[in-house]
Design an enzyme around this catalytic site. Structure first.
Site, PDB file in Angstrom:
ATOM      1  N   ALA A  61       9.016 -41.684  -2.274  1.00 43.21           N
ATOM      2  CA  ALA A  61       7.685 -42.294  -2.361  1.00 43.21           C
ATOM      3  C   ALA A  61       6.876 -42.017  -1.102  1.00 43.21           C
ATOM      4  CB  ALA A  61       7.825 -43.801  -2.543  1.00 43.21           C
ATOM      5  N   ASN A 110       4.871 -43.366  10.531  1.00 38.63           N
ATOM      6  CA  ASN A 110       3.658 -43.705   9.785  1.00 38.63           C
ATOM      7  C   ASN A 110       3.454 -45.201   9.755  1.00 38.63           C
ATOM      8  OD1 ASN A 110       3.598 -44.965   6.830  1.00 38.63           O
ATOM      9  ND2 ASN A 110       5.591 -43.931   7.064  1.00 38.63           N
ATOM     10  N   ARG A 111       2.163 -45.576   9.807  1.00 40.13           N
ATOM     11  CA  ARG A 111       1.791 -46.972   9.572  1.00 40.13           C
ATOM     12  C   ARG A 111       0.593 -46.979   8.625  1.00 40.13           C
ATOM     13  NH1 ARG A 111       0.690 -46.619  15.324  1.00 40.13           N
ATOM     14  NH2 ARG A 111      -1.519 -46.238  15.745  1.00 40.13           N
ATOM     15  N   PHE A 114       0.142 -48.822   2.761  1.00 35.52           N
ATOM     16  CA  PHE A 114      -0.125 -48.831   1.308  1.00 35.52           C
ATOM     17  C   PHE A 114      -1.573 -48.462   0.979  1.00 35.52           C
ATOM     18  CE2 PHE A 114       3.373 -52.211   0.125  1.00 35.52           C
ATOM     19  CZ  PHE A 114       4.351 -51.269   0.376  1.00 35.52           C
ATOM     20  N   SER A 173       8.627 -51.742   3.136  1.00 39.90           N
ATOM     21  CA  SER A 173       7.663 -51.075   4.015  1.00 39.90           C
ATOM     22  C   SER A 173       7.438 -51.938   5.255  1.00 39.90           C
ATOM     23  CB  SER A 173       6.326 -50.860   3.308  1.00 39.90           C
ATOM     24  OG  SER A 173       5.352 -50.511   4.285  1.00 39.90           O
ATOM     25  N   ASN A 175       4.867 -51.707   7.100  1.00 41.11           N
ATOM     26  CA  ASN A 175       3.452 -51.629   7.458  1.00 41.11           C
ATOM     27  C   ASN A 175       2.543 -52.611   6.735  1.00 41.11           C
ATOM     28  OD1 ASN A 175       3.999 -49.469   9.253  1.00 41.11           O
ATOM     29  ND2 ASN A 175       4.204 -48.116   7.480  1.00 41.11           N
ATOM     30  N   THR A 176       3.134 -53.507   5.939  1.00 38.91           N
ATOM     31  CA  THR A 176       2.381 -54.616   5.358  1.00 38.91           C
ATOM     32  C   THR A 176       3.004 -55.876   5.939  1.00 38.91           C
ATOM     33  OG1 THR A 176       1.853 -53.415   3.324  1.00 38.91           O
ATOM     34  CG2 THR A 176       1.799 -55.827   3.205  1.00 38.91           C
ATOM     35  N   LYS A 214      14.322 -51.009  -3.350  1.00 38.39           N
ATOM     36  CA  LYS A 214      14.345 -50.160  -2.144  1.00 38.39           C
ATOM     37  C   LYS A 214      14.353 -51.036  -0.898  1.00 38.39           C
ATOM     38  CE  LYS A 214      12.034 -46.234   0.069  1.00 38.39           C
ATOM     39  NZ  LYS A 214      11.021 -45.182  -0.086  1.00 38.39           N
ATOM     40  N   ASN A 243      14.188 -47.212   3.279  1.00 41.92           N
ATOM     41  CA  ASN A 243      12.840 -46.914   3.761  1.00 41.92           C
ATOM     42  C   ASN A 243      12.889 -46.415   5.222  1.00 41.92           C
ATOM     43  OD1 ASN A 243       9.928 -47.012   3.821  1.00 41.92           O
ATOM     44  ND2 ASN A 243      10.066 -48.513   2.171  1.00 41.92           N
TER      45      ASN A 243
HETATM   46  C1  LIG Z   1       3.932 -40.587   5.458  1.00 43.33           C
HETATM   47  C2  LIG Z   1       4.945 -41.431   4.742  1.00 43.33           C
HETATM   48  C3  LIG Z   1       4.500 -42.356   3.797  1.00 43.33           C
HETATM   49  C4  LIG Z   1       5.419 -43.139   3.116  1.00 43.33           C
HETATM   50  N1  LIG Z   1       4.981 -44.035   2.168  1.00 43.33           N
HETATM   51  C5  LIG Z   1       5.884 -44.759   1.465  1.00 43.33           C
HETATM   52  C6  LIG Z   1       5.461 -45.637   0.439  1.00 43.33           C
HETATM   53  O1  LIG Z   1       4.274 -45.761   0.132  1.00 43.33           O
HETATM   54  N2  LIG Z   1       6.410 -46.352  -0.216  1.00 43.33           N
HETATM   55  C7  LIG Z   1       7.744 -46.247   0.075  1.00 43.33           C
HETATM   56  O2  LIG Z   1       8.557 -46.909  -0.562  1.00 43.33           O
HETATM   57  N3  LIG Z   1       8.167 -45.392   1.025  1.00 43.33           N
HETATM   58  C8  LIG Z   1       7.284 -44.662   1.718  1.00 43.33           C
HETATM   59  N4  LIG Z   1       7.723 -43.791   2.687  1.00 43.33           N
HETATM   60  C9  LIG Z   1       9.180 -43.727   2.982  1.00 43.33           C
HETATM   61  C10 LIG Z   1       9.861 -42.581   2.260  1.00 43.33           C
HETATM   62  O3  LIG Z   1       9.809 -42.758   0.870  1.00 43.33           O
HETATM   63  C11 LIG Z   1      11.342 -42.492   2.706  1.00 43.33           C
HETATM   64  O4  LIG Z   1      11.999 -43.688   2.326  1.00 43.33           O
HETATM   65  C12 LIG Z   1      11.489 -42.295   4.210  1.00 43.33           C
HETATM   66  O5  LIG Z   1      10.477 -41.461   4.708  1.00 43.33           O
HETATM   67  C13 LIG Z   1      12.846 -41.676   4.595  1.00 43.33           C
HETATM   68  O6  LIG Z   1      13.005 -40.407   4.020  1.00 43.33           O
HETATM   69  P1  LIG Z   1      12.735 -39.026   4.810  1.00 43.33           P
HETATM   70  O7  LIG Z   1      13.471 -39.136   6.118  1.00 43.33           O
HETATM   71  O8  LIG Z   1      13.258 -37.963   3.918  1.00 43.33           O
HETATM   72  O9  LIG Z   1      11.253 -38.937   4.998  1.00 43.33           O
HETATM   73  C14 LIG Z   1       6.808 -42.994   3.387  1.00 43.33           C
HETATM   74  C15 LIG Z   1       7.244 -42.056   4.331  1.00 43.33           C
HETATM   75  C16 LIG Z   1       6.326 -41.276   5.005  1.00 43.33           C
HETATM   76  C17 LIG Z   1       6.825 -40.268   6.011  1.00 43.33           C
END
Ligand SMILES: Cc1cc2nc3c(=O)[nH]c(=O)nc-3n(C[C@H](O)[C@H](O)[C@H](O)COP(=O)(O)O)c2cc1C
Length: 364
Positions: A61, A110-111, A114, A173, A175-176, A214, A243
């Site tokens: 996601a 990232n912050r 949503f 998340s 960030n909320t 999650k 996450n």
């Molecule tokens: C830019 C960015 C935005 C993300 N937005 C969401 C999100 O909206 N919802 C969510 O459940 N996870 C979000 N994630 C988390 C990813 O789904 C994932 O759980 C996390 O990045 C770890 O995986 P990775 O190391 O392969 O990136 C985000 C990650 C990144 C880098």
């Protein structure tokens, strides 16, 4: 063609502000014709949550937050795509800059908070692709200013059940503000009870849509005990671990970027998220399958996640640094590993290292 585009576009994308680069990538995927990746070998098929995944490598996601390019991503070879996080009402998220690349660490902070187009718009998009096939999960969350966050989740289940292959209840998340409090046992129990009720309510018209939870990688093990207990009691169909982390491993080299607030993903998250995956696997005792996510960027990291307990995988940051070709590479290496081990499916590898991982010293 994919490989060439990938090689040419990556340096360009990396030279841009990270959020502009992401917007450009989404535009390119929505307008450019994408050649279909070769069909996956039968050995990569995974059956989980009542679904048949052509391969275990999913897009996590946050990349396709608004459900704009799911079909292009499936054509590029992902076994499934998770759109979102989607909230009931559209929201703009936190002020920019809010996305940072830690190049030397191959991580991202990232912050975003949503930022998304809201349920009505994304639902319309997914409804137009309803008959296109492929597994497209919908990741749901609460609006930042919501007065009843649990109601937000329940409403989203009702809205999206006809177009979602599965749901991810995102309570992790960072960030909320306050969202992660929904991981506390009592709050989580209330939330999952409402979510499962909502799922049952729409079941006659939409069929049974799997619900996954999650979680954050920053939980204590006693919090994890409670969460897995509640998830089992409420009979969720699976868990995603996990996450981004609010922790900052001592090994980070991009010292000033590391001070930015937000969730850290990518390579520096691999050890912690893999440990939490193994800890979840031993607690779930086979009650449901797990999706492993955090720092997957190669065949070796993918195999390590499977051995730690993942039936399915997701990645995001690995694609930022390695390009879309990483998906083909991981699939080829999974097939090779199966051949070497004289196995005909990945299922027999799942969790084989979990107990050993939980006995190691805690990753720092
Ligand atoms: C830019 C960015 C935005 C993300 N937005 C969401 C999100 O909206 N919802 C969510 O459940 N996870 C979000 N994630 C988390 C990813 O789904 C994932 O759980 C996390 O990045 C770890 O995986 P990775 O190391 O392969 O990136 C985000 C990650 C990144 C880098």
């Amino acid at each position: 063609m994919i490989g060439l585009f990938d090689r040419l576009s990556r340096p360009l994308l990396r030279a841009l502000d990270p959020e502009d680069a992401h917007a450009l990538a989404i535009r390119a995927l929505s307008y450019m014709p994408v050649a279909k990746a070769p069909a996956d070998g039968e050995e990569l098929t995974v059956r989980a949550f009542g679904l048949k995944f052509p391969n275990p490598v999913g897009l996590a996601a946050g990349f396709d937050k608004n459900g704009q390019v799911a079909d292009a991503l499936l054509r590029l070879g992902f076994g499934f795509v998770e759109v979102g996080t989607i909230t009931p009402r559209p929201q703009t998220g936190n002020p920019r800059p809010r996305l940072f690349r830690l190049e030397t660490d191959q991580g991202v902070i990232n912050r975003l908070g949503f930022n998304n187009d809201g349920a009505a718009t994304v639902h319309m998009r997914l409804a137009t692709r309803r008959n296109a096939g492929g597994i497209v999960g919908v990741n749901i969350g609460a609006n930042r200013d919501s007065t009843d966050r649990i109601d937000d989740y329940a409403r989203l289940i009702e809205t999206f059940s006809a177009v979602a292959s599965y749901f991810t209840v995102n309570v992790s998340s960072p960030n909320t503000p306050g969202l992660r409090d929904l991981q506390q046992a009592k709050a989580l129990d209330n939330l999952l009870a409402r979510v499962i009720d909502a799922r049952e309510k729409v079941r006659p018209r939409s069929g049974l849509t799997p619900v996954l939870l999650k979680i954050a990688p920053d939980l204590t093990l006693s919090e994890l005990d409670d969460i897995v207990g509640v998830a089992r009691k409420r009979r969720v169909d699976g868990m995603i671990v996990g996450n981004t982390t609010i922790s900052r491993p001592g090994s980070l080299r991009a010292r000033d970027k590391a001070r930015e607030q937000g969730g850290l993903s990518g390579k520096p998250l691999f050890k912690l998220s893999t440990r939490m995956l193994a800890e979840t696997f031993v607690r779930a005792e086979g009650a449901f399958p797990l999706i492993g996510v955090g720092g997957i960027d190669s065949g070796a990291t993918a195999i390590a996640k499977i051995k730690a307990g993942a039936s399915l995988l997701q990645l995001y940051t690995g694609m930022v640094y390695r390009g879309i070709g990483v998906v083909t590479e991981i699939k080829a290496e999974l097939t090779a590993a199966l051949k070497r081990g004289h196995r005909n499916s990945l299922a027999s590898m799942v969790g084989t290292d979990a107990a050993a991982i939980t006995a190691e010293s805690w990753p720092s």
